[in-house]
Design a protein around this motif. Structure first.
Motif, PDB file in Angstrom:
ATOM      1  N   ILE A  32       9.824  29.027  -9.143  1.00 23.88           N
ATOM      2  CA  ILE A  32       8.734  29.990  -8.936  1.00 23.88           C
ATOM      3  C   ILE A  32       7.671  29.762 -10.005  1.00 23.88           C
ATOM      4  CG2 ILE A  32       8.136  32.434  -8.794  1.00 23.88           C
ATOM      5  CD1 ILE A  32      10.026  31.430  -6.562  1.00 23.88           C
ATOM      6  N   THR A  33       6.440  29.549  -9.569  1.00 25.75           N
ATOM      7  CA  THR A  33       5.338  29.314 -10.503  1.00 25.75           C
ATOM      8  C   THR A  33       4.255  30.380 -10.420  1.00 25.75           C
ATOM      9  OG1 THR A  33       4.243  27.909  -8.870  1.00 25.75           O
ATOM     10  CG2 THR A  33       5.697  26.816 -10.478  1.00 25.75           C
ATOM     11  N   MET A  34       4.377  31.305  -9.471  1.00 25.46           N
ATOM     12  CA  MET A  34       3.341  32.310  -9.266  1.00 25.46           C
ATOM     13  C   MET A  34       3.994  33.610  -8.805  1.00 25.46           C
ATOM     14  SD  MET A  34       0.141  31.820  -6.767  1.00 25.46           S
ATOM     15  CE  MET A  34      -0.776  33.190  -6.185  1.00 25.46           C
ATOM     16  N   ILE A  35       3.417  34.729  -9.219  1.00 22.78           N
ATOM     17  CA  ILE A  35       3.923  36.015  -8.747  1.00 22.78           C
ATOM     18  C   ILE A  35       2.803  36.771  -8.055  1.00 22.78           C
ATOM     19  CG2 ILE A  35       5.817  36.280 -10.380  1.00 22.78           C
ATOM     20  CD1 ILE A  35       3.945  37.998 -12.094  1.00 22.78           C
ATOM     21  N   PRO A  36       3.091  37.565  -7.057  1.00 21.96           N
ATOM     22  CA  PRO A  36       4.376  37.777  -6.422  1.00 21.96           C
ATOM     23  C   PRO A  36       4.740  36.623  -5.484  1.00 21.96           C
ATOM     24  CG  PRO A  36       2.721  39.083  -5.295  1.00 21.96           C
ATOM     25  CD  PRO A  36       2.039  38.416  -6.458  1.00 21.96           C
ATOM     26  N   THR A  37       6.016  36.323  -5.424  1.00 17.27           N
ATOM     27  CA  THR A  37       6.536  35.332  -4.479  1.00 17.27           C
ATOM     28  C   THR A  37       7.657  35.979  -3.696  1.00 17.27           C
ATOM     29  OG1 THR A  37       5.986  33.453  -5.893  1.00 17.27           O
ATOM     30  CG2 THR A  37       7.698  33.099  -4.253  1.00 17.27           C
ATOM     31  N   ILE A  38       7.628  35.771  -2.395  1.00 18.71           N
ATOM     32  CA  ILE A  38       8.685  36.256  -1.518  1.00 18.71           C
ATOM     33  C   ILE A  38       9.441  35.049  -0.998  1.00 18.71           C
ATOM     34  CG2 ILE A  38       9.203  37.465   0.636  1.00 18.71           C
ATOM     35  CD1 ILE A  38       6.714  39.152   0.143  1.00 18.71           C
ATOM     36  N   HIS A  72      15.223  42.185  -6.071  1.00 19.72           N
ATOM     37  CA  HIS A  72      14.088  42.076  -6.985  1.00 19.72           C
ATOM     38  C   HIS A  72      14.489  41.248  -8.207  1.00 19.72           C
ATOM     39  CE1 HIS A  72      11.933  45.314  -4.893  1.00 19.72           C
ATOM     40  NE2 HIS A  72      13.123  45.873  -4.767  1.00 19.72           N
ATOM     41  N   TYR A  73      13.658  40.292  -8.558  1.00 22.19           N
ATOM     42  CA  TYR A  73      13.833  39.533  -9.797  1.00 22.19           C
ATOM     43  C   TYR A  73      12.592  39.750 -10.649  1.00 22.19           C
ATOM     44  CZ  TYR A  73      17.613  37.073  -7.411  1.00 22.19           C
ATOM     45  OH  TYR A  73      18.772  36.771  -6.739  1.00 22.19           O
ATOM     46  N   ASP A  74      12.792  40.202 -11.890  1.00 23.98           N
ATOM     47  CA  ASP A  74      11.682  40.435 -12.796  1.00 23.98           C
ATOM     48  C   ASP A  74      11.490  39.220 -13.696  1.00 23.98           C
ATOM     49  OD1 ASP A  74      10.821  41.915 -15.706  1.00 23.98           O
ATOM     50  OD2 ASP A  74       9.721  42.427 -13.884  1.00 23.98           O
ATOM     51  N   MET A  75      10.252  38.822 -13.894  1.00 24.74           N
ATOM     52  CA  MET A  75       9.940  37.620 -14.656  1.00 24.74           C
ATOM     53  C   MET A  75      10.420  37.718 -16.106  1.00 24.74           C
ATOM     54  SD  MET A  75       6.284  35.698 -14.996  1.00 24.74           S
ATOM     55  CE  MET A  75       5.504  36.979 -15.931  1.00 24.74           C
ATOM     56  N   ILE A  76      10.393  38.889 -16.677  1.00 23.89           N
ATOM     57  CA  ILE A  76      10.768  39.050 -18.079  1.00 23.89           C
ATOM     58  C   ILE A  76      12.287  39.017 -18.255  1.00 23.89           C
ATOM     59  CG2 ILE A  76      10.668  40.619 -20.060  1.00 23.89           C
ATOM     60  CD1 ILE A  76       7.949  41.556 -18.895  1.00 23.89           C
ATOM     61  N   THR A  77      13.011  39.732 -17.416  1.00 25.00           N
ATOM     62  CA  THR A  77      14.466  39.823 -17.591  1.00 25.00           C
ATOM     63  C   THR A  77      15.235  38.723 -16.876  1.00 25.00           C
ATOM     64  OG1 THR A  77      14.633  41.370 -15.739  1.00 25.00           O
ATOM     65  CG2 THR A  77      14.408  42.310 -17.961  1.00 25.00           C
ATOM     66  N   ASP A  78      14.663  38.136 -15.828  1.00 21.50           N
ATOM     67  CA  ASP A  78      15.364  37.111 -15.030  1.00 21.50           C
ATOM     68  C   ASP A  78      14.630  35.778 -15.079  1.00 21.50           C
ATOM     69  OD1 ASP A  78      17.268  39.037 -14.087  1.00 21.50           O
ATOM     70  OD2 ASP A  78      15.733  39.778 -12.720  1.00 21.50           O
ATOM     71  N   ILE A 115      22.040  41.044   8.542  1.00 25.82           N
ATOM     72  CA  ILE A 115      21.225  41.535   7.437  1.00 25.82           C
ATOM     73  C   ILE A 115      20.342  40.410   6.904  1.00 25.82           C
ATOM     74  CG2 ILE A 115      21.284  42.422   5.081  1.00 25.82           C
ATOM     75  CD1 ILE A 115      23.727  43.993   5.833  1.00 25.82           C
ATOM     76  N   MET A 116      19.057  40.690   6.813  1.00 28.91           N
ATOM     77  CA  MET A 116      18.092  39.720   6.310  1.00 28.91           C
ATOM     78  C   MET A 116      17.861  39.980   4.824  1.00 28.91           C
ATOM     79  SD  MET A 116      14.216  39.415   7.581  1.00 28.91           S
ATOM     80  CE  MET A 116      13.112  38.202   7.000  1.00 28.91           C
ATOM     81  N   THR A 117      18.073  38.970   3.995  1.00 27.37           N
ATOM     82  CA  THR A 117      17.899  39.118   2.560  1.00 27.37           C
ATOM     83  C   THR A 117      16.550  38.539   2.140  1.00 27.37           C
ATOM     84  OG1 THR A 117      20.280  38.935   2.236  1.00 27.37           O
ATOM     85  CG2 THR A 117      18.890  38.599   0.310  1.00 27.37           C
ATOM     86  N   ILE A 118      15.745  39.371   1.501  1.00 25.91           N
ATOM     87  CA  ILE A 118      14.441  38.963   0.996  1.00 25.91           C
ATOM     88  C   ILE A 118      14.503  39.012  -0.521  1.00 25.91           C
ATOM     89  CG2 ILE A 118      11.994  39.537   0.869  1.00 25.91           C
ATOM     90  CD1 ILE A 118      12.267  40.850   3.607  1.00 25.91           C
ATOM     91  N   GLU A 119      14.128  37.913  -1.163  1.00 22.73           N
ATOM     92  CA  GLU A 119      14.065  37.874  -2.620  1.00 22.73           C
ATOM     93  C   GLU A 119      12.602  38.020  -3.035  1.00 22.73           C
ATOM     94  OE1 GLU A 119      15.913  34.288  -3.956  1.00 22.73           O
ATOM     95  OE2 GLU A 119      17.755  34.703  -2.846  1.00 22.73           O
ATOM     96  N   LEU A 120      12.342  38.985  -3.890  1.00 19.92           N
ATOM     97  CA  LEU A 120      10.984  39.223  -4.389  1.00 19.92           C
ATOM     98  C   LEU A 120      10.950  38.882  -5.865  1.00 19.92           C
ATOM     99  CD1 LEU A 120       8.079  40.312  -4.153  1.00 19.92           C
ATOM    100  CD2 LEU A 120       9.007  42.587  -4.616  1.00 19.92           C
ATOM    101  N   TYR A 121      10.137  37.913  -6.206  1.00 27.68           N
ATOM    102  CA  TYR A 121       9.947  37.502  -7.598  1.00 27.68           C
ATOM    103  C   TYR A 121       8.671  38.163  -8.082  1.00 27.68           C
ATOM    104  CZ  TYR A 121      13.474  34.051  -6.449  1.00 27.68           C
ATOM    105  OH  TYR A 121      14.632  33.440  -6.053  1.00 27.68           O
ATOM    106  N   ARG A 122       8.794  38.951  -9.153  1.00 24.80           N
ATOM    107  CA  ARG A 122       7.672  39.783  -9.582  1.00 24.80           C
ATOM    108  C   ARG A 122       7.724  40.037 -11.076  1.00 24.80           C
ATOM    109  NH1 ARG A 122       9.653  45.885  -8.503  1.00 24.80           N
ATOM    110  NH2 ARG A 122      11.591  45.657  -9.633  1.00 24.80           N
ATOM    111  N   SER A 123       6.726  40.783 -11.558  1.00 23.74           N
ATOM    112  CA  SER A 123       6.719  41.313 -12.907  1.00 23.74           C
ATOM    113  C   SER A 123       6.414  42.798 -12.798  1.00 23.74           C
ATOM    114  CB  SER A 123       5.648  40.630 -13.749  1.00 23.74           C
ATOM    115  OG  SER A 123       5.536  41.286 -14.997  1.00 23.74           O
TER     116      SER A 123
END
Length: 114
Positions: A83-89, A68-74, A33-41
């Motif tokens: 992470i300095t920019m969104i979206p970041t994978i 999924h990681y949300d900039m406001i809640t996480d 299983i490949m895990t992808i982390e998406l940093y977003r808002s």
């Protein structure tokens, strides 16, 4: 279920033993299983597009898990990951960000780090 049990024919039927092949198969499945982390808002339209593309890739390749990681809640997760920019994978330790992500850029990054 981690263990599959079957009755032992040499002893009483109430005694069971694990089948080692099942455990090995489970461990092999987990490692594929490949895990992808998406940093977003949630307010970012570019992030929504990146989410859409990743979901399409997840349907195409069944071995992809998206976190999924949300900039406001996480926000603390963002800081810890640098992470300095969104979206970041992020896949393993490889990160990629785009000002305007395209489907081919996201697909190429995912397939390269597969």
């Amino acid at each position: 279920v981690l263990f599959k049990y079957k009755p032992c024919s040499l002893k009483l039927k109430s005694y069971f033993y694990p089948i080692p092949d099942t455990i090995a198969q489970l461990l092999q499945y987990e490692s594929r299983i490949m895990t992808i982390e998406l940093y977003r808002s949630l307010l970012c339209p570019r992030c929504a597009y990146a989410t859409h593309i990743l979901k399409k890739l997840q349907q195409e390749f069944n071995d992809i898990e998206i976190i999924h990681y949300d900039m406001i809640t996480d926000f603390n997760v963002f800081k810890q990951a640098g992470i300095t920019m969104i979206p970041t994978i992020k896949i393993d330790e490889q990160k990629s960000s785009w000002i305007i992500p395209t489907e081919s850029q996201i697909r190429d990054f995912v397939l390269k780090n597969r």
